[in-house]
Design an enzyme around this catalytic site. Structure first.
Site, PDB file in Angstrom:
ATOM      1  N   ASP A   1      23.598   7.044 -29.155  1.00 32.70           N
ATOM      2  CA  ASP A   1      23.966   5.628 -29.164  1.00 32.70           C
ATOM      3  C   ASP A   1      23.685   5.032 -30.538  1.00 32.70           C
ATOM      4  OD1 ASP A   1      24.129   2.713 -28.080  1.00 32.70           O
ATOM      5  OD2 ASP A   1      24.475   3.940 -26.301  1.00 32.70           O
TER       6      ASP A   1
ATOM      7  N   SER B   1      29.060   1.070 -20.586  1.00 31.40           N
ATOM      8  CA  SER B   1      27.877   1.448 -21.364  1.00 31.40           C
ATOM      9  C   SER B   1      26.608   1.316 -20.541  1.00 31.40           C
ATOM     10  CB  SER B   1      27.755   0.554 -22.606  1.00 31.40           C
ATOM     11  OG  SER B   1      28.671   0.926 -23.584  1.00 31.40           O
TER      12      SER B   1
ATOM     13  N   HIS C   1      22.116  -2.096 -28.574  1.00 29.28           N
ATOM     14  CA  HIS C   1      22.797  -1.400 -27.482  1.00 29.28           C
ATOM     15  C   HIS C   1      22.037  -0.145 -27.042  1.00 29.28           C
ATOM     16  CE1 HIS C   1      26.143   1.018 -25.719  1.00 29.28           C
ATOM     17  NE2 HIS C   1      26.656  -0.158 -25.384  1.00 29.28           N
TER      18      HIS C   1
END
Length: 1011
Positions: free
Chosen positions: A64, A468, A283
């Site tokens: 990620d 996600s 994220h």
């Protein structure tokens, strides 16, 4: 402020004078399980039964933006072990060149910034050799943090400048009071004061913040490589943390209290490369938190598997914003094996032309099928239309592709909806099937969570949604399964785990198969299935399904030419053993399979006997008997001896039956829709031959407030991804409104027109939808204007209806093809670039030079960039641009289409590409760079109805109506003098439109974007 979540009872007592109704409302329990959902997947039920199967013993790699090792919930596991066990920058964007070796003089060094550096007093460096490097903070920090720091630093700058300016103005006023008529030296003194004020003003006007610039020191203490970064820019390393590779000692530091950016270090290439590992977005930490966050005192914030450990692999490249270029994933796979990870989560992806194909897909399949690592990835956020799953999650057979759904508890806790609804798939969650017929979405999980984020955000946690989030929710659930199996000493394979999950998933009522896959993961039921079938050896096999007639991994019929007749397909099913399996096992394998299908429009055999090497059988699909719309079924294979174990394999069959449109009417297709939250109305229209664009008109009736609806179209066009063959628009409508959406189409191919009310947009919407196709067709879609001809002719026709023709166009860009002046390859010998099996990765660097005679905007496009398909087979594809003084100017990827503004001067561009096949890299030796320069003034094209007018002059092409079925010829004059930016051999690029809008027409009257 009273926190009602923690102190509800206390609040009711303290506010004893409040009305009973208020006390009752404040005492209502908060829906804690909706914060980070665990009940929906059965994880809570599983942990109640098996509290120690909470991920202990399992290590999950997070591919990620990077995980902040200092974030809340990311410190220790539920059983006290370190939470983050390795931190890797796979992208290389944090690399620092530390190959320059220096020796100290008087216990100091001169850093590459020019600062005097003082190493730590207790550092041990027996060789006396120091490696120095330099790194700019803004090359490390994510864009959001850079913006915050620039804003805060600008405020500090402005304050200092205001103070200085005020002091100077006061000094000047005092001077003027004393010297009302200065002369001689006094006059010069006043001029000096004024010059200082003017200089301050000019500094403000030219203000540019390069950000902090850090010196770095690397050395070997006789046992290990160690490094430190001068985070406070004072040259004194005595107050900096000395660190080594994170995996060895798990140390991390922080770039000051203002930035709050935590970082780790790794040292590669025998000290020549220092990797400063930061994250490029919150994220990744959020994703890791969903998988495995552990809050000993706030268990409602825990991730799915609080006992699991994390390996952070940053695949997002800071030089590309946060996009991934393949290098990070490949290095990540190596880190997975080094750290003995059992699971990977990757919440990244994008469209692809080639599902389940390419070099990266092959490496992903290898990590799963050869090394036994379970790979979980997001299916994509490109819905609601069908065939929108992204790569790799939704398109690669070896990977679990996860869709996103939202439960009523999530609606209440995360979204604060006024009304809750039954569970539903998010509107934006990508749908299958893939263009090669695979279902695309394997199963679903909750697609939203409030989870920890990086400290630099100045928040402890944050609400995010997307596939996600559904992917780590599923990944964390699988970590629970593996934790239980490991503690029971049961072995597993990815294929055994897949069989258990898909055969026990919970179907979401009223949600189509393409969206939810097999349903929502149920951890407890999957574990029960694994225990019940632990002795079933065939559960460790892969059953590879292929369509040997039409190609692909299923049967997918969506065009007129294959939905108006019966279609015969030869289906192959191949039981596949691990490459190390004993040959005797292969000889002994035999499975008698019963074949079932729930729908009568598919003919198939009833039985097949499988053995090693596989078998094939014929399936005949009868789409001609179906009504217009979406149809899905499966031929399912069951072990005849153990049907209770559920399906062994499935052959997905999808038919999208198109609906003919009436081109004899002014409106070709029309329908009145009633939309409710989350409802999707799908229509499959046969786009007429010759159509080049469509206008879709939305007319709403009376309603209160506004609604958010989505119009999404997809056509399957060979050589294009779903995003290239479609359009998605979010539209806000209100009562008695009319809106028009226009977009390009490809004639002769079925188009899905999906119209959905966004899942959280409450209320009912009545909307009339009218579709009209238009076609102004040139005989050449890509027009070449030959400079050797006086005119270039184009014939255009209007096959569908009367169209207004008024050609216009311009040339806006000059493309220069530049040959490389240098090409070199090198093997990457460090462990982070060494694939299993002694496969060395090689890097090629191509160097290009060019000069600009004036300021302009450029778009560098190496030839590999012109075909998106290449992205599946090559890594890196990054270019770096430098000026004559070797200063870095800009960077981009092969897929970058943005402009970079450059001043007059000489430039060097270096293009990097990686592959483990050296001979393939060497084929790029002469690859040109396409350098697109924006013309200072676009060159308008001139159009004529008569070629003579190009020579003798005329009024140009007169606008008019081209009747349905008729054709006209247009002559394009050769452009006059070339722009100064162009040279012989360059290519001028632009666009042409042939249509014309008018006041009586809804829509633009021409193909959006032109030709």
């Amino acid at each position: 402020m009273i926190n009602r979540y923690l102190f509800a009872g206390f609040a009711a007592i303290a506010l004893g004078q409040a009305p009973a109704e208020a006390a009752s409302a404040s005492a209502k329990p908060f829906p804690l399980q909706g914060i980070l959902p665990k009940a929906e997947t059965g994880a809570l039920r599983f942990l109640e039964q098996h509290p120690n199967y909470d991920g202990r013993g399992i290590t999950v790699a997070i591919f990620d933006t990077g995980v902040d090792p200092g974030a809340p919930g990311m410190q220790v596991t539920s059983d006290g072990r370190p939470k983050v066990v390795d931190v890797v920058d796979g992208s290389g964007s944090g690399d620092v060149d530390t190959s320059a070796v220096h020796e100290a003089k008087d216990s100091t060094l001169t850093g590459l910034t020019g600062r005097t550096l003082k190493p730590g007093g207790d550092w041990k460096n027996p060789s006396g050799k120091w490696r120095l490097g330099i790194k700019a903070a803004y090359e490390l920090f994510p864009g959001d943090l850079v913006s915050r720091l620039k804003s805060e630093r600008k405020k500090e700058w402005d304050k200092r400048q205001r103070d200085r300016a005020a002091a100077l103005q006061a000094k000047l006023a005092e001077f003027d009071e004393k010297h009302p008529s200065p002369k001689g030296d006094t006059k010069k003194e006043r001029a000096e004061l004024q010059a200082q004020i003017d200089l301050l003003d000019s500094l403000n006007d030219s203000y540019s913040d390069p950000g902090p610039i850090y010196d770095c020191i690397v050395f070997n203490d006789g046992k290990a490589w160690r490094a430190a970064v001068d985070t406070d820019e004072d040259g004194d390393f005595g107050d900096e943390k000395l660190m080594t590779n994170f995996r060895a000692e798990r140390q991390w530091s922080t770039f000051g209290k203002q930035a709050m950016m935590n970082f780790a270090l790794n040292i590669y290439d025998d000290g020549d490369t220092l990797s400063i590992v930061t994250d490029v977005g919150a994220h990744g930490t959020h994703v890791a938190g969903i998988v495995a966050a552990n809050y000993p005192n706030k268990t409602e914030l825990n991730g799915l598997a609080p006992g699991a450990q994390i390996v952070s692999v940053k695949i997002g490249d800071r030089r590309m914003g946060s996009s991934s270029m393949g290098t990070g994933e490949v290095r990540g796979l190596i880190a997975v094996l080094e750290n003995k990870c059992q699971l990977i989560n990757m919440s990244y992806g994008g469209p692809t032309q080639d599902p389940n194909d390419g070099r990266l897909a092959g490496l992903y399949s290898e990590i799963v099928n050869k090394h036994g690592v379970i790979f979980v990835a997001s299916a994509g956020n490109s819905g609601p239309a069908l065939s929108t799953v992204g790569s790799p999650g939704g398109t690669t057979s070896a990977i679990f592709g996860i869709g996103a759904y939202v439960s009523p508890t999530m609606m209440e806790a995360q979204y604060s909806l006024r009304e809750t609804m039954p569970a539903i798939q998010y509107t934006w969650s990508s749908r299958g099937p893939t263009f090669d017929g695979n279902l695309g979405v394997d199963f679903s999980a909750p697609g939203g969570a409030i989870a920890p984020v990086s400290n630099w955000t100045l928040q402890g946690n944050m609400m995010m949604n997307g596939t996600s989030m559904s992917s780590p929710s599923a990944c964390g659930g699988i970590a629970l399964l593996l934790s239980g199996l490991k503690q029971q000493d049961q072995k597993w394979t990815p294929h055994r785990i897949r069989r258990a999950i898909v055969n026990t998933a919970m179907q979401i009522p009223n949600v189509e198969r393409f969206a939810q896959g097999r349903g929502v993961l149920q951890v407890d039921k999957a574990f029960d299935y694994l225990e019940a079938n632990k002795d079933a050896q065939d559960h460790d096999l892969r059953f590879v399904v292929s369509n040997r007639s039409q190609g692909g991994r299923g049967i997918y019929l969506r065009e007129v030419y294959n939905t108006d007749r019966a279609v015969a397909s030869t289906i192959g099913v191949t039981p596949t053993f691990h490459e190390t399996a004993d040959n005797a096992e292969k000889v002994a394998f035999e499975m008698r399979v019963n074949l079932d299908c729930a729908d009568s429009w598919v003919d198939h055999p009833k039985h097949v006997v499988l053995m090693h090497g596989g078998r094939s059988f014929s399936v005949e699909t009868h789409p001609q008997s179906l009504t217009a719309g979406m149809h899905y079924t499966e031929v399912v294979g069951y072990d005849a001896d153990h049907p209770e174990r559920g399906p062994v394999f499935r052959v997905p069959i999808t038919v999208l039956k198109g609906e003919a449109v009436d081109t004899t009417e002014p409106v070709h297709w029309s329908e009145k829709l009633t939309l409710t939250p989350g409802h999707i109305d799908r229509n499959f229209l046969e786009v007429p031959q010759g159509a080049t664009w469509a206008d879709v008109v939305f007319r709403t009736g009376e309603m209160d407030g506004t609604r958010r609806i989505v119009m999404h179209t997809v056509q399957e066009v060979p050589g294009q991804t779903f995003s290239e063959g479609g359009t998605r628009e979010y539209i806000t409508v209100h009562g008695q409104s009319t809106q028009v959406q226009s977009f390009s189409v490809t004639g002769g191919r079925t188009m899905e027109l999906a119209i959905a009310q966004f899942w959280s947009s409450l209320g009912q919407t009545e909307v009339q939808v009218d579709v009209t196709f238009h076609g102004i067709n040139p005989n050449s879609r890509n027009l070449h204007i030959d400079a050797g001809k006086l005119v270039t002719q184009v014939d255009v026709n209007a096959p569908l209806g009367n169209e207004s023709v008024s050609p216009s166009g311009s040339l806006t860009t000059v493309r220069k093809a530049i040959a490389p002046k240098d090409f070199m390859t090198r093997p990457l010998t460090d462990a982070r670039d060494s694939l299993p099996g002694n496969r060395t990765i090689y890097e090629a660097e191509l160097t290009y030079s060019f000069s600009l005679s004036k300021k302009t905007s450029v778009t560098p496009q190496p030839a590999l960039a012109l075909e998106d398909q290449f992205h599946e087979s090559w890594e890196s594809l990054i270019w770096m641009l430098y000026d004559k003084a070797k200063r870095f100017v800009a960077s981009g990827s092969s897929g970058s289409r943005g402009n970079t503004s450059l001043a007059k001067g000489d430039y060097t561009l270096k293009f990097h590409v990686r592959n483990h096949v050296l001979k393939d890299l060497k084929k790029l030796k002469d690859m040109p760079l396409n350098l697109d320069l924006k013309l200072a003034k676009p060159m308008s094209l001139k159009f004529q109805a008569d070629p003579d007018n190009a020579l003798i002059g005329g009024g140009g092409f007169r606008s008019g109506t081209l009747a349905k079925g008729s054709q006209t010829r247009i002559y394009i004059e050769r452009p006059g003098s070339l722009p100064s930016e162009a040279s012989a051999g360059d290519l001028l690029i632009g666009s042409i439109s042939y249509g014309q809008g008018n006041s009586n027409l809804l829509g633009p009257g021409k193909k959006p974007g032109g030709f």
